[in-house]
Design a protein around this motif. Structure first.
Motif, PDB file in Angstrom:
ATOM      1  N   GLU A  84       0.816  -1.212   0.000  1.00  0.00           N
ATOM      2  CA  GLU A  84       0.000   0.000   0.000  1.00  0.00           C
ATOM      3  C   GLU A  84       0.851   1.263   0.000  1.00  0.00           C
ATOM      4  OE1 GLU A  84      -2.946   0.361   2.980  1.00  0.00           O
ATOM      5  OE2 GLU A  84      -4.238  -1.216   2.172  1.00  0.00           O
ATOM      6  N   GLU A  85       1.888   1.270   0.790  1.00  0.00           N
ATOM      7  CA  GLU A  85       2.738   2.461   0.892  1.00  0.00           C
ATOM      8  C   GLU A  85       3.337   2.823  -0.470  1.00  0.00           C
ATOM      9  OE1 GLU A  85       6.753   3.896   3.299  1.00  0.00           O
ATOM     10  OE2 GLU A  85       5.718   2.036   3.864  1.00  0.00           O
ATOM     11  N   ALA A  86       3.851   1.820  -1.184  1.00  0.00           N
ATOM     12  CA  ALA A  86       4.447   2.073  -2.503  1.00  0.00           C
ATOM     13  C   ALA A  86       3.392   2.522  -3.506  1.00  0.00           C
ATOM     14  CB  ALA A  86       5.152   0.812  -3.003  1.00  0.00           C
ATOM     15  N   HIS A  87       2.176   1.955  -3.425  1.00  0.00           N
ATOM     16  CA  HIS A  87       1.111   2.350  -4.347  1.00  0.00           C
ATOM     17  C   HIS A  87       0.719   3.808  -4.134  1.00  0.00           C
ATOM     18  CE1 HIS A  87      -0.282  -2.119  -4.843  1.00  0.00           C
ATOM     19  NE2 HIS A  87       0.918  -1.883  -5.311  1.00  0.00           N
ATOM     20  N   TYR A  88       0.573   4.217  -2.880  1.00  0.00           N
ATOM     21  CA  TYR A  88       0.248   5.613  -2.586  1.00  0.00           C
ATOM     22  C   TYR A  88       1.373   6.549  -3.037  1.00  0.00           C
ATOM     23  CZ  TYR A  88      -4.050   5.043   0.149  1.00  0.00           C
ATOM     24  OH  TYR A  88      -5.344   4.802   0.551  1.00  0.00           O
ATOM     25  N   ARG A  89       2.615   6.105  -2.864  1.00  0.00           N
ATOM     26  CA  ARG A  89       3.745   6.940  -3.272  1.00  0.00           C
ATOM     27  C   ARG A  89       3.743   7.157  -4.789  1.00  0.00           C
ATOM     28  NH1 ARG A  89       7.698   3.813  -1.812  1.00  0.00           N
ATOM     29  NH2 ARG A  89       7.442   4.304   0.384  1.00  0.00           N
ATOM     30  N   GLU A 126      -2.428  15.297  -4.296  1.00  0.00           N
ATOM     31  CA  GLU A 126      -1.082  15.040  -3.761  1.00  0.00           C
ATOM     32  C   GLU A 126      -1.120  14.892  -2.249  1.00  0.00           C
ATOM     33  OE1 GLU A 126       3.160  17.399  -3.202  1.00  0.00           O
ATOM     34  OE2 GLU A 126       1.633  18.189  -4.585  1.00  0.00           O
ATOM     35  N   MET A 127      -1.876  15.788  -1.567  1.00  0.00           N
ATOM     36  CA  MET A 127      -1.971  15.717  -0.107  1.00  0.00           C
ATOM     37  C   MET A 127      -2.759  14.480   0.334  1.00  0.00           C
ATOM     38  SD  MET A 127      -0.153  18.146   0.815  1.00  0.00           S
ATOM     39  CE  MET A 127      -0.463  17.983   2.561  1.00  0.00           C
ATOM     40  N   LYS A 128      -3.811  14.124  -0.426  1.00  0.00           N
ATOM     41  CA  LYS A 128      -4.584  12.919  -0.089  1.00  0.00           C
ATOM     42  C   LYS A 128      -3.714  11.669  -0.166  1.00  0.00           C
ATOM     43  CE  LYS A 128      -9.193  14.495  -1.561  1.00  0.00           C
ATOM     44  NZ  LYS A 128     -10.275  14.266  -2.556  1.00  0.00           N
ATOM     45  N   PHE A 129      -2.949  11.547  -1.250  1.00  0.00           N
ATOM     46  CA  PHE A 129      -2.124  10.357  -1.427  1.00  0.00           C
ATOM     47  C   PHE A 129      -0.954  10.339  -0.443  1.00  0.00           C
ATOM     48  CE2 PHE A 129      -3.606  10.682  -6.070  1.00  0.00           C
ATOM     49  CZ  PHE A 129      -4.754   9.961  -5.783  1.00  0.00           C
ATOM     50  N   GLU A 170      -0.210   7.432   2.217  1.00  0.00           N
ATOM     51  CA  GLU A 170       1.119   6.822   2.369  1.00  0.00           C
ATOM     52  C   GLU A 170       1.536   6.757   3.835  1.00  0.00           C
ATOM     53  OE1 GLU A 170       5.777   7.727   1.115  1.00  0.00           O
ATOM     54  OE2 GLU A 170       4.150   8.997   0.357  1.00  0.00           O
ATOM     55  N   ILE A 171       1.284   7.836   4.570  1.00  0.00           N
ATOM     56  CA  ILE A 171       1.639   7.867   5.996  1.00  0.00           C
ATOM     57  C   ILE A 171       0.816   6.846   6.773  1.00  0.00           C
ATOM     58  CG2 ILE A 171       1.667   9.283   8.077  1.00  0.00           C
ATOM     59  CD1 ILE A 171       3.852   9.982   6.051  1.00  0.00           C
ATOM     60  N   ARG A 210       2.132   3.473   8.867  1.00  0.00           N
ATOM     61  CA  ARG A 210       1.858   3.264  10.291  1.00  0.00           C
ATOM     62  C   ARG A 210       0.828   2.151  10.512  1.00  0.00           C
ATOM     63  NH1 ARG A 210       1.317   9.658  12.148  1.00  0.00           N
ATOM     64  NH2 ARG A 210       3.501  10.213  11.775  1.00  0.00           N
ATOM     65  N   HIS A 211       0.400   1.518   9.415  1.00  0.00           N
ATOM     66  CA  HIS A 211      -0.569   0.414   9.499  1.00  0.00           C
ATOM     67  C   HIS A 211      -1.858   0.840  10.152  1.00  0.00           C
ATOM     68  CE1 HIS A 211       3.064  -1.563   8.480  1.00  0.00           C
ATOM     69  NE2 HIS A 211       3.543  -1.640   9.711  1.00  0.00           N
ATOM     70  N   ILE A 212      -2.265   2.057   9.817  1.00  0.00           N
ATOM     71  CA  ILE A 212      -3.517   2.578  10.403  1.00  0.00           C
ATOM     72  C   ILE A 212      -4.698   2.194   9.515  1.00  0.00           C
ATOM     73  CG2 ILE A 212      -4.764   4.658  11.064  1.00  0.00           C
ATOM     74  CD1 ILE A 212      -2.084   5.971  11.625  1.00  0.00           C
TER      75      ILE A 212
END
Length: 362
Positions: free
Chosen positions: A328-333, A348-351, A355-356, A360-362
């Protein structure tokens, strides 16, 4: 056969073979019904071939057939396997409103003229692997009820998939779209693969919906690319290492990730994660009681309980980690990079926030 053949609404009650036959003049099979297996393997149609409203209650083989002039399968119905592998359609070809109840294969075929599959129904597995469309290919308003494979296919004219419903997985791996490719209002219910696809001209996914994982990894886009009003429900699209010559359009794009943890099966009406939680909570409560006991008695009970507590805690962490998407982190990035390229600061801010949260696995 040098004469015109007319099989208008003719019924073929048994198996019939036209293997290797050359039809020099026009052939009319309009409304014919084939009740047994029909074999047109390596047949050549020098004139027009009309198979409109034909019915095939058994399997049909057109493997290696050559259609040199206008060919029509308008409203034809194939109950069992339909095999058009390695066939050549040299002129305008019509498959409008065709129904394929079982598997259909067009692999390694070549369509030189305009090809129309509008409103076709593919109820079985569909194979368009390594097909070449030299002219426009129209699939608008069609339905693919089973898996469809378009891998390594070349579209040299317009590729129109507007309003198409893909109810199962669809594979466009390493396709080449040399002209405009449009998927406007298309709905992808299964997993979608556009990996390594080359879009030479405009690619349009306006108001498309992706309901499962979609893979756009390493695509090459040389002209405009539109994802305006596109919805990615329960998945985060993969645009890692995608190459865009122009800024993609991301207006009103919606990315709704799947729930963090997949539903676990119930045991005695209790979810698995709830059992882990209650077990951990109960042991923690016992440890607090044990700490109040005399020292000698506490040493006998505390350390075994503490060991069990750590084991349960480790099992709980493993359970939750096994249910999160680690990419997920890489996809959002990758999505954030597209938004930066498009100067779309809101997305940009949404993605970036996504990513954050993924980190953090939230």
């Amino acid at each position: 056969l040098q004469k015109k053949l007319n099989f208008f609404e003719f019924i073929f009650p048994n198996e019939i073979s036209f293997e290797g036959v050359e039809f020099i003049e026009d052939v009319n099979f309009f409304g014919a019904k084939f009740e047994g297996h029909v074999n047109f393997t390596i047949a050549k149609f020098m004139g027009k071939a009309d198979f409109s409203e034909t019915q095939y209650t058994s399997s049909a083989s057109f493997t290696g057939a050559e259609f040199q002039k206008f060919t029509s399968f308008f409203e034809a119905k194939f109950v069992l396997n339909a095999d058009f592998s390695a066939s050549c359609f040299s002129d305008w070809t019509i498959f409008c409103h065709v129904i394929f109840d079982d598997k259909s294969s067009f692999s390694y075929s070549e369509f030189l003229g305009l090809t129309n599959f509008s409103c076709a129904e593919f109820k079985g597995e569909t194979d368009f692997n390594k097909v070449v469309f030299r002219n426009h290919a129209l699939f608008d308003y069609s339905e693919f009820l089973a898996e469809a494979d378009f891998s390594y296919t070349k579209f040299q004219g317009l590729a129109n998939f507007d309003e198409v419903d893909f109810l199962a997985g669809i594979n466009f791996f390493e396709c080449k779209f040399n002209s405009t490719a449009t998927f406007q209002n298309a709905v992808f219910y299964g997993e979608t693969c556009f990996k390594n696809v080359d879009f030479a001209r405009h690619a349009n996914f306006l108001e498309a919906k992706f309901l499962k994982q979609s893979d756009f990894e390493a695509i090459v886009v040389k002209r405009a690319f539109s994802l305006a009003n596109t919805q990615f429900e329960f998945n985060i699209p993969d645009f890692n290492q995608a190459n865009f010559s122009e800024s993609p359009r991301l207006d009103h794009i919606e990315v709704l990730p799947a729930p963090k943890y997949k539903p676990a099966p119930k045991i005695f009406g209790v979810l698995k994660w709830q059992r882990y939680f209650w077990r951990k909570k109960f042991i923690s409560y016992l440890l607090r009681i044990v700490r109040r006991l005399p020292l000698k008695l506490m040493n006998l009970v505390y350390y075994p309980l503490h060991y069990i507590y750590k084991r349960v805690q480790h099992s709980c962490i493993q359970f939750f980690n096994s249910r999160r998407n680690k990419n997920e982190e890489a996809h959002y990035r990758a999505l954030k990079r597209l938004a930066i390229q498009a100067h779309d600061h809101e997305n940009e801010m949404k993605f970036f926030a996504g990513e954050i949260r993924a980190r953090r696995h939230i």
